[in-house]
Each structure stands twice: as structure tokens, then as C-alpha cells.
Design a protein around this motif. Structure first.
Motif, PDB file in Angstrom:
ATOM      1  N   LEU A  77       0.972  -1.324  -0.056  1.00  0.00           N
ATOM      2  CA  LEU A  77       0.096  -0.020  -0.176  1.00  0.00           C
ATOM      3  C   LEU A  77       0.865   1.254   0.114  1.00  0.00           C
ATOM      4  O   LEU A  77       0.688   2.282  -0.802  1.00  0.00           O
ATOM      5  CB  LEU A  77      -0.873  -0.054   1.262  1.00  0.00           C
ATOM      6  N   LEU A  78       1.724   1.270   0.768  1.00  0.00           N
ATOM      7  CA  LEU A  78       2.719   2.315   0.926  1.00  0.00           C
ATOM      8  C   LEU A  78       3.718   2.643  -0.494  1.00  0.00           C
ATOM      9  O   LEU A  78       3.513   3.866  -0.891  1.00  0.00           O
ATOM     10  CB  LEU A  78       3.734   2.189   1.987  1.00  0.00           C
ATOM     11  N   GLN A  79       4.031   1.548  -1.296  1.00  0.00           N
ATOM     12  CA  GLN A  79       4.576   1.901  -2.436  1.00  0.00           C
ATOM     13  C   GLN A  79       3.820   2.421  -3.441  1.00  0.00           C
ATOM     14  O   GLN A  79       4.054   3.216  -4.097  1.00  0.00           O
ATOM     15  CB  GLN A  79       5.273   0.345  -2.886  1.00  0.00           C
ATOM     16  N   THR A  80       2.519   1.839  -3.411  1.00  0.00           N
ATOM     17  CA  THR A  80       1.479   2.238  -4.435  1.00  0.00           C
ATOM     18  C   THR A  80       1.201   3.677  -4.292  1.00  0.00           C
ATOM     19  O   THR A  80       1.219   4.352  -5.161  1.00  0.00           O
ATOM     20  CB  THR A  80       0.392   1.262  -4.270  1.00  0.00           C
ATOM     21  N   CYS A  81       1.097   4.185  -3.039  1.00  0.00           N
ATOM     22  CA  CYS A  81       0.747   5.497  -2.852  1.00  0.00           C
ATOM     23  C   CYS A  81       1.701   6.218  -3.159  1.00  0.00           C
ATOM     24  O   CYS A  81       1.588   7.454  -3.527  1.00  0.00           O
ATOM     25  CB  CYS A  81       0.126   5.878  -1.599  1.00  0.00           C
ATOM     26  N   VAL A  82       3.019   6.176  -3.015  1.00  0.00           N
ATOM     27  CA  VAL A  82       4.312   6.630  -3.057  1.00  0.00           C
ATOM     28  C   VAL A  82       4.441   6.910  -4.481  1.00  0.00           C
ATOM     29  O   VAL A  82       4.943   8.135  -5.095  1.00  0.00           O
ATOM     30  CB  VAL A  82       5.610   6.122  -2.478  1.00  0.00           C
ATOM     31  N   LEU A  83       4.115   5.988  -5.264  1.00  0.00           N
ATOM     32  CA  LEU A  83       4.132   6.107  -6.754  1.00  0.00           C
ATOM     33  C   LEU A  83       3.328   7.097  -7.284  1.00  0.00           C
ATOM     34  O   LEU A  83       3.770   7.915  -7.978  1.00  0.00           O
ATOM     35  CB  LEU A  83       3.935   4.725  -7.581  1.00  0.00           C
ATOM     36  N   SER A  84       2.106   7.165  -6.751  1.00  0.00           N
ATOM     37  CA  SER A  84       1.176   8.131  -7.451  1.00  0.00           C
ATOM     38  C   SER A  84       1.703   9.542  -6.801  1.00  0.00           C
ATOM     39  O   SER A  84       1.241  10.549  -7.516  1.00  0.00           O
ATOM     40  CB  SER A  84      -0.233   7.901  -6.936  1.00  0.00           C
ATOM     41  N   LEU A  85       1.890   9.604  -5.666  1.00  0.00           N
ATOM     42  CA  LEU A  85       2.451  11.053  -5.149  1.00  0.00           C
ATOM     43  C   LEU A  85       3.657  11.522  -5.821  1.00  0.00           C
ATOM     44  O   LEU A  85       3.665  12.709  -6.022  1.00  0.00           O
ATOM     45  CB  LEU A  85       2.689  10.888  -3.484  1.00  0.00           C
TER      46      LEU A  85
END
Length: 278
Positions: free
Chosen positions: A66-74
Motif C-alpha cells: 500500500l505504501l509503495q503504491t501511494c508513493v508512486l502516485s504521489l
């Protein structure tokens, strides 16, 4: 010095702004109401921003946390590159190859930035933050605007709307990936590429652009079964230099023959004149 509110239209690409002052014969496009610009920008921002849900589901389904996914979008914030990265990882591709494919897809935004920097003329302190929003959608909304004010409004509203919605829907998609079960069965990974193609297609106006895009698609689809994930995307970029080379040869061929034939004809005429004089 006051900033001009209307800029002359260039004869180049759609939405291009001429660098110098308008001449006597120059045409100035009428101002566009701010409300109309905001409406268009919100339409694009909301429509594309909602597809972040598909990225969240696809990214979580490919094994990213979840963290990796959100950081990619950010931090990355360019849908095509994000989908290319997680798609290559999901297919078992090498992480470095996947990252390289995503990087080269994102390079196009640098060329958008060269054009938008002149059009928007933002203060230096704002440019690093605005650069993060230079993507396909903000460029598509900004370029057709008739004035610098309208361009700035279109860029800001599109970028802000899309950034907020994309990251929120990414989070929701990643959280709901487990509830959906098999993410491949839903075909959500095709949502963002479909939106990207819908925005790109109207911009392919010349024969060269259409041929280049078609050849890139053929290269990617042909190489997909035989090369590791992510590599076909990189090699499809070869379509651009190939098409430009072939079109250059086509243009130079007839002209070269014509130019070379003219001196021979003139030389023969001169010889005949010389024979008559002798």
C-alpha cells in the motif's frame, strides 16, 4: 510592465503562442471566459483522476505494498509510466527494465515542459512545483487556451483536480484490491491506457504523426511475446527515427534526381552551342 492579456496566435501547433508582438495582419483569438476554462479543466481532471482507482488495484495486484503504491502516485504522478512499471513487474519483468520503461515513457513530459514554460511564464519560485503537474492531460488543456490567463487557469485547475483525485482513488483502489479478488478478471489495468489513447488520438493530425504512432504499436505488439516485459515499450520508441529517416529519403530522392539532371541538360546545350560556333 503590465502583462498582456491576449497573445497572438502562431501558425505552428494548436495552442502555440507567438513570441513577438502582433503585427498589423496578426489575428488575436477572443478571450475565453474563466468559467468555461474551469469547466473544461474539471471535466478532464475528474474523468482521468477517477482512473487512479484502476492503478491502485493493478499495483496492489502486482505485489506492491500500500505504501509503495501511494508513493508512486504521489511522486511519479504520470499514469502511463506508473501502469508500465507495475505491469512489467506483474509480468515477472526485471525491476530495472520495468523502471527504464517507465522512465522513458515519462521523458515526454520534459518536452511538454519546454513548451508550457514559455506559455505559462510562471515565477521561478513556482516552476519546480508546477513541473510536477506537467503531464498529458494538463498539456492538452493548457495549449489550446487563447490567453496566458486562461492557460494558467486551465493548467492549475486540471493539475490540482487530477493530482488530488488520482492519489485519493489510488489509495481507495489499493485498499479495495483484496475485496475485488482477481484484478485481471476486471480488466482495470486497461482503464488508464484507454484514457491516454483517447487524449492522444486527436493530437495526431499529420501523416507523419499517425504513421509513427501506428509503427510504434506494431513494434510493441510484435515484440511483446518474444521479449521480457518492459523491453517492447522501450524499443517501440525506434518508430520515430525510422519514420523520419524514411520520409526524409522520400523527400530528397526526387529532388536530388531533378537537380542532378538539370546540369547534364545544361551541359548538353552548351556543347551544341559550341559545335555551332566552331
Amino acid at each position: 510592465m503590465a502583462e498582456p492579456t491576449a497573445l497572438p496566435e502562431s501558425t505552428g501547433a494548436p495552442g502555440a503562442i507567438a513570441a513577438g508582438p502582433p503585427g498589423p495582419a496578426a489575428e488575436v483569438r477572443p478571450d475565453k471566459p474563466d468559467a468555461a476554462v474551469v469547466r473544461d479543466a474539471l471535466g478532464v481532471g475528474i474523468a482521468v483522476g477517477l482512473s487512479g482507482f484502476a492503478f491502485g488495484v493493478t499495483s496492489a495486484g502486482s505485489g506492491l505494498s500500500l505504501l509503495q503504491t501511494c508513493v508512486l502516485s504521489l511522486l511519479v504522478f504520470t499514469g502511463a509510466s506508473q501502469f508500465a512499471l507495475v505491469g512489467a513487474l506483474a509480468a515477472g519483468g526485471n525491476p530495472y527494465t520495468a523502471a527504464a520503461g517507465a522512465f522513458f515513457l515519462g521523458v515526454r513530459n520534459a518536452f511538454y515542459g519546454l513548451r508550457l514554460s514559455q506559455l505559462l511564464a510562471l515565477p521561478r519560485a513556482v516552476r519546480p512545483f508546477a513541473a510536477h503537474w506537467v503531464i498529458d492531460e494538463t498539456t492538452a488543456v493548457t495549449l489550446p487556451q487563447p490567453t496566458r490567463r486562461a492557460a494558467r487557469i486551465g493548467f492549475t485547475v486540471t493539475g490540482l483536480t487530477l493530482y488530488v483525485l488520482w492519489n485519493l482513488t489510488t489509495l481507495v483502489g489499493a485498499l479495495g484490491a483484496e475485496a475485488l479478488g482477481d484484478t485481471d478478471a476486471w480488466g482495470l489495468d486497461a482503464a488508464s491506457p484507454a484514457v491516454f489513447l483517447a487524449l492522444l488520438a486527436p493530437m495526431l493530425k499529420s501523416t507523419t504523426e499517425r504513421v509513427t504512432a501506428g509503427l510504434a504499436v506494431v513494434l510493441a505488439l510484435t515484440l511483446l511475446p518474444v521479449l521480457p516485459a518492459g523491453v517492447p515499450v522501450l524499443l517501440s520508441a525506434l518508430a520515430a527515427p525510422v519514420v523520419l529517416f524514411l520520409m526524409g529519403r522520400t523527400k530528397e530522392g526526387p529532388g536530388t534526381e531533378k537537380d542532378s539532371a538539370t546540369p547534364r541538360k545544361e551541359s548538353a546545350t552548351q556543347r551544341k552551342k559550341g559545335e555551332r560556333l566552331s
